[in-house]
Design an enzyme around this catalytic site. Structure first.
Site, PDB file in Angstrom:
ATOM      1  N   LYS A 110      66.122  24.069  50.681  1.00  0.00           N
ATOM      2  CA  LYS A 110      66.885  24.186  49.429  1.00  0.00           C
ATOM      3  C   LYS A 110      66.207  25.212  48.503  1.00  0.00           C
ATOM      4  O   LYS A 110      66.877  25.996  47.829  1.00  0.00           O
ATOM      5  CB  LYS A 110      67.004  22.831  48.723  1.00  0.00           C
ATOM      6  CG  LYS A 110      67.897  21.828  49.423  1.00  0.00           C
ATOM      7  CD  LYS A 110      69.355  22.237  49.533  1.00  0.00           C
ATOM      8  CE  LYS A 110      70.087  22.273  48.217  1.00  0.00           C
ATOM      9  NZ  LYS A 110      71.558  22.479  48.391  1.00  0.00           N
TER      10      LYS A 110
ATOM     11  N   TYR B 283      63.460  19.731  54.182  1.00  0.00           N
ATOM     12  CA  TYR B 283      64.683  19.739  53.367  1.00  0.00           C
ATOM     13  C   TYR B 283      64.461  20.510  52.069  1.00  0.00           C
ATOM     14  O   TYR B 283      65.214  21.451  51.751  1.00  0.00           O
ATOM     15  CB  TYR B 283      65.137  18.298  53.049  1.00  0.00           C
ATOM     16  CG  TYR B 283      66.154  18.222  51.921  1.00  0.00           C
ATOM     17  CD1 TYR B 283      67.424  18.779  52.062  1.00  0.00           C
ATOM     18  CD2 TYR B 283      65.839  17.605  50.702  1.00  0.00           C
ATOM     19  CE1 TYR B 283      68.353  18.729  51.020  1.00  0.00           C
ATOM     20  CE2 TYR B 283      66.761  17.541  49.665  1.00  0.00           C
ATOM     21  CZ  TYR B 283      68.015  18.113  49.826  1.00  0.00           C
ATOM     22  OH  TYR B 283      68.925  18.060  48.801  1.00  0.00           O
TER      23      TYR B 283
ATOM     24  N   THR C  67      68.652  20.785  44.209  1.00  0.00           N
ATOM     25  CA  THR C  67      67.965  19.513  44.014  1.00  0.00           C
ATOM     26  C   THR C  67      66.674  19.693  43.223  1.00  0.00           C
ATOM     27  O   THR C  67      66.059  20.765  43.246  1.00  0.00           O
ATOM     28  CB  THR C  67      67.638  18.907  45.397  1.00  0.00           C
ATOM     29  OG1 THR C  67      66.748  17.814  45.220  1.00  0.00           O
ATOM     30  CG2 THR C  67      66.954  19.909  46.317  1.00  0.00           C
ATOM     31  N   ASP C  68      66.225  18.617  42.571  1.00  0.00           N
ATOM     32  CA  ASP C  68      64.932  18.659  41.869  1.00  0.00           C
ATOM     33  C   ASP C  68      63.762  18.680  42.851  1.00  0.00           C
ATOM     34  O   ASP C  68      62.622  18.947  42.461  1.00  0.00           O
ATOM     35  CB  ASP C  68      64.793  17.476  40.894  1.00  0.00           C
ATOM     36  CG  ASP C  68      64.796  16.109  41.572  1.00  0.00           C
ATOM     37  OD1 ASP C  68      65.075  16.035  42.789  1.00  0.00           O
ATOM     38  OD2 ASP C  68      64.499  15.108  40.886  1.00  0.00           O
ATOM     39  N   GLU C  69      64.048  18.405  44.143  1.00  0.00           N
ATOM     40  CA  GLU C  69      62.951  18.323  45.113  1.00  0.00           C
ATOM     41  C   GLU C  69      62.280  19.673  45.354  1.00  0.00           C
ATOM     42  O   GLU C  69      61.171  19.736  45.879  1.00  0.00           O
ATOM     43  CB  GLU C  69      63.450  17.710  46.431  1.00  0.00           C
ATOM     44  CG  GLU C  69      64.072  16.343  46.177  1.00  0.00           C
ATOM     45  CD  GLU C  69      64.398  15.529  47.422  1.00  0.00           C
ATOM     46  OE1 GLU C  69      63.751  15.730  48.461  1.00  0.00           O
ATOM     47  OE2 GLU C  69      65.299  14.689  47.336  1.00  0.00           O
TER      48      GLU C  69
HETATM   49  P1  NAD Z   1      76.017  15.025  52.111  1.00  0.00           P
HETATM   50  O1  NAD Z   1      75.067  15.109  53.255  1.00  0.00           O
HETATM   51  O2  NAD Z   1      76.621  13.705  51.760  1.00  0.00           O
HETATM   52  O3  NAD Z   1      77.242  16.031  52.337  1.00  0.00           O
HETATM   53  C1  NAD Z   1      77.068  17.331  52.822  1.00  0.00           C
HETATM   54  C2  NAD Z   1      78.426  17.857  53.254  1.00  0.00           C
HETATM   55  O4  NAD Z   1      78.241  19.190  53.748  1.00  0.00           O
HETATM   56  C3  NAD Z   1      79.085  17.052  54.381  1.00  0.00           C
HETATM   57  O5  NAD Z   1      80.444  16.820  54.089  1.00  0.00           O
HETATM   58  C4  NAD Z   1      78.926  17.948  55.598  1.00  0.00           C
HETATM   59  O6  NAD Z   1      79.973  17.767  56.551  1.00  0.00           O
HETATM   60  C5  NAD Z   1      78.947  19.324  54.964  1.00  0.00           C
HETATM   61  N1  NAD Z   1      78.243  20.319  55.797  1.00  0.00           N
HETATM   62  C6  NAD Z   1      77.014  20.182  56.371  1.00  0.00           C
HETATM   63  N2  NAD Z   1      76.715  21.282  57.091  1.00  0.00           N
HETATM   64  C7  NAD Z   1      77.771  22.134  56.958  1.00  0.00           C
HETATM   65  C8  NAD Z   1      78.053  23.417  57.466  1.00  0.00           C
HETATM   66  N3  NAD Z   1      77.183  24.068  58.270  1.00  0.00           N
HETATM   67  N4  NAD Z   1      79.227  24.014  57.119  1.00  0.00           N
HETATM   68  C9  NAD Z   1      80.115  23.366  56.312  1.00  0.00           C
HETATM   69  N5  NAD Z   1      79.907  22.132  55.831  1.00  0.00           N
HETATM   70  C10 NAD Z   1      78.746  21.513  56.145  1.00  0.00           C
HETATM   71  O7  NAD Z   1      75.238  15.655  50.873  1.00  0.00           O
HETATM   72  P2  NAD Z   1      75.267  15.247  49.333  1.00  0.00           P
HETATM   73  O8  NAD Z   1      74.284  14.178  49.103  1.00  0.00           O
HETATM   74  O9  NAD Z   1      76.668  15.080  48.902  1.00  0.00           O
HETATM   75  O10 NAD Z   1      74.671  16.593  48.692  1.00  0.00           O
HETATM   76  C11 NAD Z   1      75.533  17.676  48.368  1.00  0.00           C
HETATM   77  C12 NAD Z   1      74.697  18.808  47.789  1.00  0.00           C
HETATM   78  O11 NAD Z   1      74.023  18.352  46.623  1.00  0.00           O
HETATM   79  C13 NAD Z   1      73.618  19.324  48.743  1.00  0.00           C
HETATM   80  O12 NAD Z   1      73.539  20.720  48.596  1.00  0.00           O
HETATM   81  C14 NAD Z   1      72.343  18.653  48.253  1.00  0.00           C
HETATM   82  O13 NAD Z   1      71.213  19.436  48.535  1.00  0.00           O
HETATM   83  C15 NAD Z   1      72.622  18.573  46.758  1.00  0.00           C
HETATM   84  N6  NAD Z   1      71.948  17.467  46.054  1.00  0.00           N
HETATM   85  C16 NAD Z   1      72.016  16.177  46.537  1.00  0.00           C
HETATM   86  C17 NAD Z   1      71.405  15.144  45.818  1.00  0.00           C
HETATM   87  C18 NAD Z   1      71.517  13.713  46.283  1.00  0.00           C
HETATM   88  O14 NAD Z   1      70.898  12.820  45.680  1.00  0.00           O
HETATM   89  N7  NAD Z   1      72.277  13.389  47.307  1.00  0.00           N
HETATM   90  C19 NAD Z   1      70.715  15.424  44.641  1.00  0.00           C
HETATM   91  C20 NAD Z   1      70.659  16.751  44.194  1.00  0.00           C
HETATM   92  C21 NAD Z   1      71.285  17.765  44.901  1.00  0.00           C
HETATM   93  P1  TYD Z   2      66.174   8.904  49.878  1.00  0.00           P
HETATM   94  O1  TYD Z   2      67.358   8.087  49.431  1.00  0.00           O
HETATM   95  O2  TYD Z   2      66.069   9.320  51.300  1.00  0.00           O
HETATM   96  O3  TYD Z   2      66.133  10.168  48.905  1.00  0.00           O
HETATM   97  P2  TYD Z   2      64.941  11.290  48.693  1.00  0.00           P
HETATM   98  O4  TYD Z   2      63.978  11.201  49.800  1.00  0.00           O
HETATM   99  O5  TYD Z   2      65.723  12.553  48.709  1.00  0.00           O
HETATM  100  O6  TYD Z   2      64.346  10.964  47.353  1.00  0.00           O
HETATM  101  O7  TYD Z   2      64.862   8.090  49.506  1.00  0.00           O
HETATM  102  C1  TYD Z   2      64.615   7.656  48.184  1.00  0.00           C
HETATM  103  C2  TYD Z   2      63.242   7.011  48.166  1.00  0.00           C
HETATM  104  O8  TYD Z   2      63.264   5.811  48.943  1.00  0.00           O
HETATM  105  C3  TYD Z   2      62.157   7.888  48.776  1.00  0.00           C
HETATM  106  O9  TYD Z   2      60.934   7.679  48.053  1.00  0.00           O
HETATM  107  C4  TYD Z   2      62.011   7.334  50.201  1.00  0.00           C
HETATM  108  C5  TYD Z   2      62.328   5.857  50.024  1.00  0.00           C
HETATM  109  N1  TYD Z   2      62.984   5.183  51.184  1.00  0.00           N
HETATM  110  C6  TYD Z   2      62.502   3.943  51.623  1.00  0.00           C
HETATM  111  O10 TYD Z   2      61.529   3.394  51.074  1.00  0.00           O
HETATM  112  N2  TYD Z   2      63.137   3.345  52.680  1.00  0.00           N
HETATM  113  C7  TYD Z   2      64.202   3.914  53.305  1.00  0.00           C
HETATM  114  O11 TYD Z   2      64.715   3.323  54.289  1.00  0.00           O
HETATM  115  C8  TYD Z   2      64.694   5.175  52.826  1.00  0.00           C
HETATM  116  C9  TYD Z   2      65.879   5.842  53.475  1.00  0.00           C
HETATM  117  C10 TYD Z   2      64.065   5.775  51.755  1.00  0.00           C
END
Ligand code: NAD
Ligand code: TYD
Length: 349
Positions: free
Chosen positions: A159, A155, A130-132
């Site tokens: 990461k 989080y 992630t970019d975070e």
């Molecule tokens: P998500 O929470 O929707 O899915 C995570 C999946 O991992 C789930 O299916 C869960 O069952 C599985 N999982 C969790 N713990 C596990 C374990 N111990 N063993 C096996 N499986 C396990 O997450 P997402 O939003 O799809 O993100 C996927 C990846 O992409 C993550 O690594 C996250 O850090 C990265 N990412 C997410 C975003 C975003 O905006 N959502 C952006 C950049 C990077």
């Molecule tokens: P989120 O979707 O949790 O992603 P991330 O924290 O990884 O960026 O949140 C996106 C943005 O929205 C973040 O600045 C937090 C804000 N947010 C709210 O304002 N209200 C909410 O209920 C949630 C879940 C997030």
């Protein structure tokens, strides 16, 4: 090619699994997922009977299970997405993030190192991050691949740690790795604890839409399929040992984004213009809330020719259409434990 994709039942993972299963019929694709609250096999109903797809239930925190799995299947490559992924949950309970994101990743690295035993020809470990990890920006500037790490939530710290371990296994043991760091994704199958699907769900139900603080925090949003396409490009054509930033060139202040979403929902639900904006409710800010994320993806664009395929307006419309057409999915994931989570996070409302 025996390809292991971890976390394939989650939001991004399910789109990656579908893209690979459909695009590469000669690959044997194994989806390893523990099916936590965030994992849902409904996300993959349309590909589950494909001959090149196998689901494996298992937990990456279990090192001996992974060792057996690698002995049994002889994986050539791993695309690692399994993680705990929600910042608010990491604030409420950080240890699950340390276990899965840090220990789980190291377990996978070790499983690969042992199974591949120094013979790395044709092998690859691709880590999705992630970019975070880069921290929080002021009003100007972009995260590049050279930006020093400065994670600020449990989080993002977990990461960042996992990214460091990936690079350490590359430099120390020669493991062939690739990494990508992506901005906020949105789209179908997004669990409604994250901002966009949570807002869609609440607007649909006529419930308050919680905006943290003043809604001034900025995020860059990328349609999930465009992230999956980037992963495909990097997996096949990226350079070993390199990192690629992935982003939408699409920065939004949270409040502006929620107002736009309210307007799109009004149109779709046949409500009076402005009706859903009345649901916007400012709530207590997130602890340590990062002000702004913005990402420079020019390396990925120049070197691999990737660019987002949909505009934000198109992507948001597709997303809203999907949630409105898939009420059963939304209802299923928001029953039971979700309600307990919601009450803890936002109070009873
Ligand atoms: P998500 O929470 O929707 O899915 C995570 C999946 O991992 C789930 O299916 C869960 O069952 C599985 N999982 C969790 N713990 C596990 C374990 N111990 N063993 C096996 N499986 C396990 O997450 P997402 O939003 O799809 O993100 C996927 C990846 O992409 C993550 O690594 C996250 O850090 C990265 N990412 C997410 C975003 C975003 O905006 N959502 C952006 C950049 C990077
Ligand atoms: P989120 O979707 O949790 O992603 P991330 O924290 O990884 O960026 O949140 C996106 C943005 O929205 C973040 O600045 C937090 C804000 N947010 C709210 O304002 N209200 C909410 O209920 C949630 C879940 C997030």
């Amino acid at each position: 090619m025996n390809l292991l994709i971890t976390g394939g039942a989650g939001f991004i993972g399910s789109h990656v699994v579908r893209l690979f299963v459909e695009s590469y019929p000669t690959y044997n694709i194994f989806n390893l997922d523990a099916l936590t609250y965030a994992g849902n096999l409904q996300n993959l109903r349309d590909v589950e009977s494909r001959p090149n797809y196998t689901f494996l239930k298992g937990d990456i925190t279990d090192a001996s299970f992974l060792e057996q799995l690698f002995a049994e299947h002889r994986f050539d490559a791993v695309v690692h997405l399994a993680a705990e992924s929600h910042v608010d949950r990491s604030i409420a309970g950080p240890m699950a993030f340390v276990q899965t994101n840090v220990m789980g990743t190291v377990n996978l690295l070790e499983a690969c190192r042992r199974a591949w035993a120094g013979d790395y020809a044709g092998k690859l470990f691709y880590h999705v991050s992630t970019d975070e990890v880069y921290g929080s920006l002021g009003e100007n500037g972009l995260f590049t691949e050279q930006t020093p790490y400065d994670p600020r939530s449990p989080y993002s710290a977990s990461k960042a740690a996992s990214d460091h371990f990936i690079r350490a296994w590359h430099h120390t043991y020669g493991l062939p790795v690739k990494l990508s760091n992506c901005s906020n994704n949105y789209g179908p199958n997004h669990f409604p604890e994250k901002l966009i699907p949570l807002a869609i769900h609440n607007i649909k139900e006529g419930r308050p839409v919680p905006v943290y603080g003043k809604g001034e925090n900025v995020r860059d949003w990328l349609y999930v399929l465009d992230h999956a396409r980037a992963i495909d490009a990097i997996f096949h054509r990226g350079k070993v040992g390199e990192t690629y930033n992935v982003g939408g060139v699409n920065e939004w202040r949270n409040l502006d984004l929620i107002e736009l979403l309210c307007d799109v929902m009004d149109e779709n639900l046949g409500r009076e213009p402005g009706e859903s904006r009345k649901l916007i409710t400012f709530v207590k800010d997130r602890a340590g809330h990062d002000a702004r994320y913005a990402i420079d993806s020019s390396k990925l664009m120049k070197e691999l020719g990737w660019k987002p395929s949909v505009t934000f307006e198109q992507g948001l419309k597709k997303t809203v259409d999907w949630y409105l057409a898939n009420g059963a999915w939304l209802e299923e994931v928001t029953s039971g434990h979700y309600q307990q989570y919601y009450a803890r996070q936002y109070g009873e409302r």
